[in-house]
Write an enzyme that holds these catalytic residues in place. Sequence first.
Site, PDB file in Angstrom:
ATOM      1  N   ARG A  77       0.836  -1.219   0.000  1.00 31.54           N
ATOM      2  CA  ARG A  77       0.000   0.000   0.000  1.00 31.54           C
ATOM      3  C   ARG A  77       0.867   1.264   0.000  1.00 31.54           C
ATOM      4  NH1 ARG A  77      -4.415  -0.193   4.516  1.00 31.54           N
ATOM      5  NH2 ARG A  77      -5.077   1.701   3.472  1.00 31.54           N
ATOM      6  N   GLN A 108      -9.033  10.499   8.452  1.00 34.10           N
ATOM      7  CA  GLN A 108      -9.011   9.055   8.707  1.00 34.10           C
ATOM      8  C   GLN A 108      -7.984   8.398   7.796  1.00 34.10           C
ATOM      9  OE1 GLN A 108     -13.417   7.621   9.065  1.00 34.10           O
ATOM     10  NE2 GLN A 108     -13.413   9.551   7.950  1.00 34.10           N
ATOM     11  N   HIS A 126      -6.297   7.693  12.333  1.00 37.11           N
ATOM     12  CA  HIS A 126      -6.015   6.275  12.127  1.00 37.11           C
ATOM     13  C   HIS A 126      -4.525   5.994  11.919  1.00 37.11           C
ATOM     14  CE1 HIS A 126     -10.490   5.563  10.811  1.00 37.11           C
ATOM     15  NE2 HIS A 126     -10.340   5.758  12.100  1.00 37.11           N
ATOM     16  N   GLY A 195     -15.520  13.235   1.726  1.00 32.12           N
ATOM     17  CA  GLY A 195     -15.028  11.964   1.198  1.00 32.12           C
ATOM     18  C   GLY A 195     -14.980  10.831   2.200  1.00 32.12           C
TER      19      GLY A 195
HETATM   20  P1  OAD Z   1     -14.824   4.722   2.472  1.00 31.28           P
HETATM   21  O1  OAD Z   1     -14.185   3.937   1.395  1.00 31.28           O
HETATM   22  O2  OAD Z   1     -15.705   4.024   3.443  1.00 31.28           O
HETATM   23  O3  OAD Z   1     -15.676   5.901   1.844  1.00 31.28           O
HETATM   24  C1  OAD Z   1     -15.172   6.740   0.853  1.00 31.28           C
HETATM   25  C2  OAD Z   1     -16.194   7.803   0.573  1.00 31.28           C
HETATM   26  O4  OAD Z   1     -15.648   8.710  -0.335  1.00 31.28           O
HETATM   27  C3  OAD Z   1     -17.504   7.288  -0.023  1.00 31.28           C
HETATM   28  O5  OAD Z   1     -18.596   7.823   0.691  1.00 31.28           O
HETATM   29  C4  OAD Z   1     -17.478   7.825  -1.459  1.00 31.28           C
HETATM   30  O6  OAD Z   1     -18.774   8.145  -1.936  1.00 31.28           O
HETATM   31  C5  OAD Z   1     -16.643   9.062  -1.285  1.00 31.28           C
HETATM   32  N1  OAD Z   1     -15.913   9.504  -2.490  1.00 31.28           N
HETATM   33  C6  OAD Z   1     -15.443   8.761  -3.515  1.00 31.28           C
HETATM   34  N2  OAD Z   1     -14.803   9.545  -4.413  1.00 31.28           N
HETATM   35  C7  OAD Z   1     -14.863  10.808  -3.943  1.00 31.28           C
HETATM   36  C8  OAD Z   1     -14.381  12.077  -4.405  1.00 31.28           C
HETATM   37  N3  OAD Z   1     -13.691  12.197  -5.556  1.00 31.28           N
HETATM   38  N4  OAD Z   1     -14.636  13.168  -3.650  1.00 31.28           N
HETATM   39  C9  OAD Z   1     -15.334  13.073  -2.499  1.00 31.28           C
HETATM   40  N5  OAD Z   1     -15.804  11.910  -2.014  1.00 31.28           N
HETATM   41  C10 OAD Z   1     -15.581  10.795  -2.715  1.00 31.28           C
HETATM   42  O7  OAD Z   1     -13.638   5.492   3.233  1.00 31.28           O
HETATM   43  P2  OAD Z   1     -13.625   6.138   4.700  1.00 31.28           P
HETATM   44  O8  OAD Z   1     -14.935   6.743   5.031  1.00 31.28           O
HETATM   45  O9  OAD Z   1     -12.427   6.992   4.769  1.00 31.28           O
HETATM   46  O10 OAD Z   1     -10.214   2.658   8.793  1.00 31.28           O
HETATM   47  O11 OAD Z   1     -13.410   4.856   5.607  1.00 31.28           O
HETATM   48  C11 OAD Z   1     -13.297   5.041   6.976  1.00 31.28           C
HETATM   49  C12 OAD Z   1     -12.378   4.012   7.554  1.00 31.28           C
HETATM   50  O12 OAD Z   1     -12.801   2.717   7.156  1.00 31.28           O
HETATM   51  C13 OAD Z   1     -10.958   4.073   7.018  1.00 31.28           C
HETATM   52  O13 OAD Z   1     -10.163   5.061   7.639  1.00 31.28           O
HETATM   53  C14 OAD Z   1     -10.457   2.695   7.372  1.00 31.28           C
HETATM   54  C15 OAD Z   1     -11.654   1.856   7.009  1.00 31.28           C
HETATM   55  O14 OAD Z   1     -11.883   0.784   7.880  1.00 31.28           O
HETATM   56  C16 OAD Z   1      -9.138   1.993   9.254  1.00 31.28           C
HETATM   57  O15 OAD Z   1      -8.364   1.426   8.518  1.00 31.28           O
HETATM   58  C17 OAD Z   1      -8.984   2.025  10.743  1.00 31.28           C
END
Ligand code: OAD
Length: 266
Positions: A77, A108, A126, A195
């Site tokens: 990664r 995050q 995180h 995001g």
């Molecule tokens: P997710 O993969 O759950 O969500 C990503 C979000 O970004 C989604 O709601 C998409 O709709 C949105 N998205 C995609 N492209 C985008 C763009 N160009 N602009 C704006 N938004 C966009 O990722 P996180 O919410 O970050 O934790 O996930 C939270 C945590 O889940 C991560 O930090 C990780 C994972 O488990 C750990 O590893 C502890």
Amino acid sequence: MHRDSEQSISARLRERLKEARRVFVLTGAGVSAESGVPTFRGGGGTAVWKGMPFSVISSAEMVEQDLLEVWAWFDYRRGIVGRAQPNPAHLTLARWQDLFAEYTLATQNIDGLHQRSGSRNVLELHGSIWRARCLRCAARKDLRTKDTGERPPKCPLCGGDMRPDVVLFGEVLPADVFARAEEAARQCDICFVIGTSAIVYPAAMLPEMARGAGAFLVEINPEATPLSAICHESLRGRAGDLLPLLDRFVVQPTVGSQSEAASETR
Ligand code: OAD
């Protein structure tokens, strides 16, 4: 993107941006999507590494069972995020740190792209893929500058095995980092949630706390999330398009006004 897209920003939000003094931002994987870093949810695939789902390879149990495999996964990664470049969303958020009297960016993401774009004092909820942490004494090592390639890396202080300094499944967030984010969330007058699918707690609590304390809540995401229902504004689109657009409505401080504003609030 000109007049038409500017019209998509409501008068209410423009006014809030103009008046905002304390800004809190929470970002998730979506802010790095336009840099080519895959998000967690939305790719469709569940097996991410040698047939293992993310929740298995990125877990506290796996550190105990197979530390070398955990390093192999995070090295892979790191290779991806190491080639990625900050996008206009990261750059706009870095620019904002000098435009508001108080500004806190919590993420995050572990990819370090906010820092690469110039953001200072980023609250990494995180952890970071660019740091190792000693399993024995918790000392940390910067992998950008001090990685010898040895796996697992050895602690420079006690010689113990080191692990990636990231929050894995089954682990709690760094309490001091979360406390600082919580304080900023509770005190801000405008909160941006950018995001993130907003389903992973406790990070997803931060916008709820901000809203509960009276902040104006703005979501930037192409899709609806569980937070959308409590947001004052949900901007549907890509962070790399929408943040530079919003930036046009942020007022440049006149010389001296930043430090005056900051001292008034102490
Ligand atoms: P997710 O993969 O759950 O969500 C990503 C979000 O970004 C989604 O709601 C998409 O709709 C949105 N998205 C995609 N492209 C985008 C763009 N160009 N602009 C704006 N938004 C966009 O990722 P996180 O919410 O970050 O934790 O996930 C939270 C945590 O889940 C991560 O930090 C990780 C994972 O488990 C750990 O590893 C502890």
